[in-house]
Scaffold this active site. Structure first.
Site, PDB file in Angstrom:
ATOM      1  N   LYS A 174       0.828  -1.181  -0.080  1.00  0.00           N
ATOM      2  CA  LYS A 174      -0.029  -0.035  -0.039  1.00  0.00           C
ATOM      3  C   LYS A 174       1.018   1.343  -0.028  1.00  0.00           C
ATOM      4  CE  LYS A 174      -1.701   2.757   2.883  1.00  0.00           C
ATOM      5  NZ  LYS A 174      -1.509   4.154   2.067  1.00  0.00           N
ATOM      6  N   GLY A 226       6.655   4.488   8.504  1.00  0.00           N
ATOM      7  CA  GLY A 226       5.837   5.893   8.679  1.00  0.00           C
ATOM      8  C   GLY A 226       6.080   6.563   9.766  1.00  0.00           C
ATOM      9  N   SER A 227       5.043   7.337  10.230  1.00  0.00           N
ATOM     10  CA  SER A 227       5.106   8.131  11.695  1.00  0.00           C
ATOM     11  C   SER A 227       5.028   7.121  12.776  1.00  0.00           C
ATOM     12  CB  SER A 227       3.950   9.370  11.719  1.00  0.00           C
ATOM     13  OG  SER A 227       2.926   8.716  11.786  1.00  0.00           O
ATOM     14  N   GLY A 231       2.402   4.080  13.761  1.00  0.00           N
ATOM     15  CA  GLY A 231       2.969   2.843  13.911  1.00  0.00           C
ATOM     16  C   GLY A 231       2.696   2.287  15.450  1.00  0.00           C
ATOM     17  N   GLU A 248       9.257   0.888  11.044  1.00  0.00           N
ATOM     18  CA  GLU A 248      10.333   2.028  10.675  1.00  0.00           C
ATOM     19  C   GLU A 248       9.683   3.172  10.902  1.00  0.00           C
ATOM     20  OE1 GLU A 248      13.399   1.208  10.200  1.00  0.00           O
ATOM     21  OE2 GLU A 248      13.637  -0.965   9.996  1.00  0.00           O
ATOM     22  N   CYS A 282      13.678  10.668   7.584  1.00  0.00           N
ATOM     23  CA  CYS A 282      13.579  10.310   8.915  1.00  0.00           C
ATOM     24  C   CYS A 282      15.131  10.279   9.574  1.00  0.00           C
ATOM     25  CB  CYS A 282      13.015   8.786   8.833  1.00  0.00           C
ATOM     26  SG  CYS A 282      13.968   7.585   7.651  1.00  0.00           S
TER      27      CYS A 282
END
Ligand code: NAD
Length: 478
Positions: A174, A226-227, A231, A248, A282
């Site tokens: 996705k 993602g954030s 997460g 991650e 990140c």
């Protein structure tokens, strides 16, 4: 322009007429459209992946056959890295110079690295146990949901899709709604190389699509980048269902500049380490820690470097800083700059006025006179904004670096590499650099604390897609 979704390795009509329009962050004009995958499409994709995993040939093939399929993909992809870099730049504003290496070429490199790892991986290992002969098999983890953000889209699909495929998993990817077109192009390539039915699906969509995928009972493992907020939510759902999950997440990394550092070299390296991809990385080194003795030299050096950055059209090879991905992201970053001023930090260069008439640009902004308690030092800004913090002595520098919810990356700058390594060992973070910071895709990468769980890249990244199965035999195999 795409009309169909790539579901179970075939182009199929989407369940609804909803579409995603991708807007150029540079011109603010639409650049393309793809179907928006709905929960009904998620269900079709997971069912296809489930059937392909439970009954199809893919997990049962010899690993060499799966390697051959990934080799076909890598060869095809390698022919198109320049166009892929251009497409990602158009979608999300990554400067062309970064897109080429950090996005598209990095994606191909990961395919070849994983192929090499898969050749040497101990898929079946024989050990002598308490009761005699034991066989440790590394079995595919099952149906994988791979959910990625928009900042380095192809670079982040690869460390999930490729090891999962090599291990014998089936995968539903996705991509983020900001960057669906590059993912659809990858789908075209997967179609061209020909995989068995059901093995890969690619479903562009937002939060609702992602959550339908995470919750689906047919998914065995979620691999998410993602954030940290998302997460945490995904981890909670996976916890309830006892699904495997690797995360991650965000970062707020500290660059510790020791008194013996070469300031010119440090500033030049921080140009990339802190501001790559318009600061939307990140691992960006966004808290710059310096003692009062070198403070002014570092602030002056950073100010000169940042005010000389070329801000503009990301498609131009000479651009250092392009636009942020969306108006929402631009407004978020401007809000952080305002909060820095309100909380008492001083803007050295940059600010909230727009550097261009059109596009979602933010001026590269440097804060000084800040403390580690301020919002700009605690939260991930995800834009070209750096904050200089002052430490009293080395212990204080280590304490400030560790005083963060995050633990993804970090660096130390010093004339003494051995001493730099000692500092590294005191920082609670997943990757670290001495007089550099870069991400090495042959080495394990991931976060301590709220920066994540699990590792991508290297043999550890491949290991995330297997379950260990131990078989003990009453009689030894001859
Ligand atoms: P995000 O968490 O908002 O979205 C990431 C992905 O998750 C998108 O595809 C989104 O559609 C999907 N999503 C959102 N809500 C969901 C839900 N409830 N269930 C399932 N899926 C959901 O993050 P973002 O703003 O797109 O990306 C930026 C973040 O990603 C930053 O925090 C950055 O640090 C982090 N990031 C981490 C790494 C790493 O390797 N550690 C790499 C790149 C980016």
């Amino acid at each position: 322009m795409y009309d169909d979704l790539f579901i179970g390795g075939r182009w199929r009509k989407p369940a609804t007429s909803e579409r995603i329009s991708v807007i150029s962050p540079h011109t603010e004009e639409p650049i393309g459209e793809v179907p928006h995958a709905s929960p009904a499409d998620v269900d079709r994709a997971v069912q296809a992946a489930r059937a392909a995993f439970d009954e199809g040939p893919w997990p049962r093939l010899d690993v060499d056959e799966r390697i051959a399929a990934v080799e076909r993909l890598a060869a095809l992809y390698a022919e198109h890295t320049d166009e892929m870099a251009d497409l990602i730049t158009a979608e999300m504003g990554s400067p062309r110079s970064f897109s080429r290496m950090g996005q598209a070429t990095g994606a191909v490199a990961q395919m070849y690295l994983n192929i090499d790892l898969a050749r040497d991986f101990p898929w079946v290992e024989r050990r002598l146990g308490l009761f005699g002969d034991a066989h440790i098999r590394r079995a595919p983890v099952g149906v994988v949901a791979a959910i990625v953000p928009w900042n380095v889209p192809q670079f982040l699909i690869m460390p999930k899709l490729i090891p999962a495929l090599l291990a014998g998993c089936t995968v539903v990817v996705k991509p983020a709604p900001e960057t669906p077109i590059d993912a659809m192009w990858l789908a075209e390539m997967l179609d061209e190389i020909g995989l068995p039915e059901g093995v890969v699906s690619i479903l562009p969509g937002g939060r609702e699509t992602g959550e339908a995928l995470v919750r689906h009972p047919g998914v065995d493992k979620v691999a998410f980048t993602g954030s940290s907020a998302t997460g945490q939510r995904i981890a909670a759902i996976c916890g309830e269902q006892l699904k495997r999950v690797s995360l991650e997440l965000g970062g707020k990394s500290a660059a510790i500049i020791l008194d013996d550092a070469d300031i010119d070299h440090t500033v030049e390296q921080l140009r990339t380490a802190s501001l790559m991809n318009n600061g939307q990385a990140c691992v960006a080194q966004t808290r710059i820690l310096v003692s009062p003795r070198r403070h002014d030299d570092v602030v002056d050096g950073l100010a000169t470097m940042m005010s000389g950055l070329n801000v503009g059209d990301p498609a131009d090879e000479t651009t250092d800083i392009g636009p942020l991905v969306s108006q929402r992201q631009q407004q978020r970053v401007l809000g952080y700059i305002r909060s820095g001023v309100e909380e008492g930090a001083r803007i050295v260069v940059g600010g909230t006025d727009s550097p261009r008439d059109r596009g979602w640009y933010v001026r590269p902004t440097l804060f000084a006179d800040a403390t580690n308690k301020m919002t700009i030092a605690r939260e991930e800004i995800f834009g070209p904004v750096l904050t200089v913090l002052t430490y009293h002595d080395e212990d204080d520098a280590v304490r400030i670096a560790n005083d963060s919810d995050y633990g993804l990356a970090g660096s130390v700058w010093t004339a003494d590499t051995a001493h730099g390594l000692q500092i590294a060992a005191r920082i609670r973070t997943g990757t670290y650099g001495v007089n550099m910071y870069t991400l090495d895709t042959t080495m394990p990468f991931g976060g301590f604390k709220k920066s994540g769980i699990g590792r991508e890249f290297g043999v550890e990244g491949l290991s995330e897609y297997v379950e260990l199965q131990t078989t003990i035999c009453a009689e030894p195999l001859s």
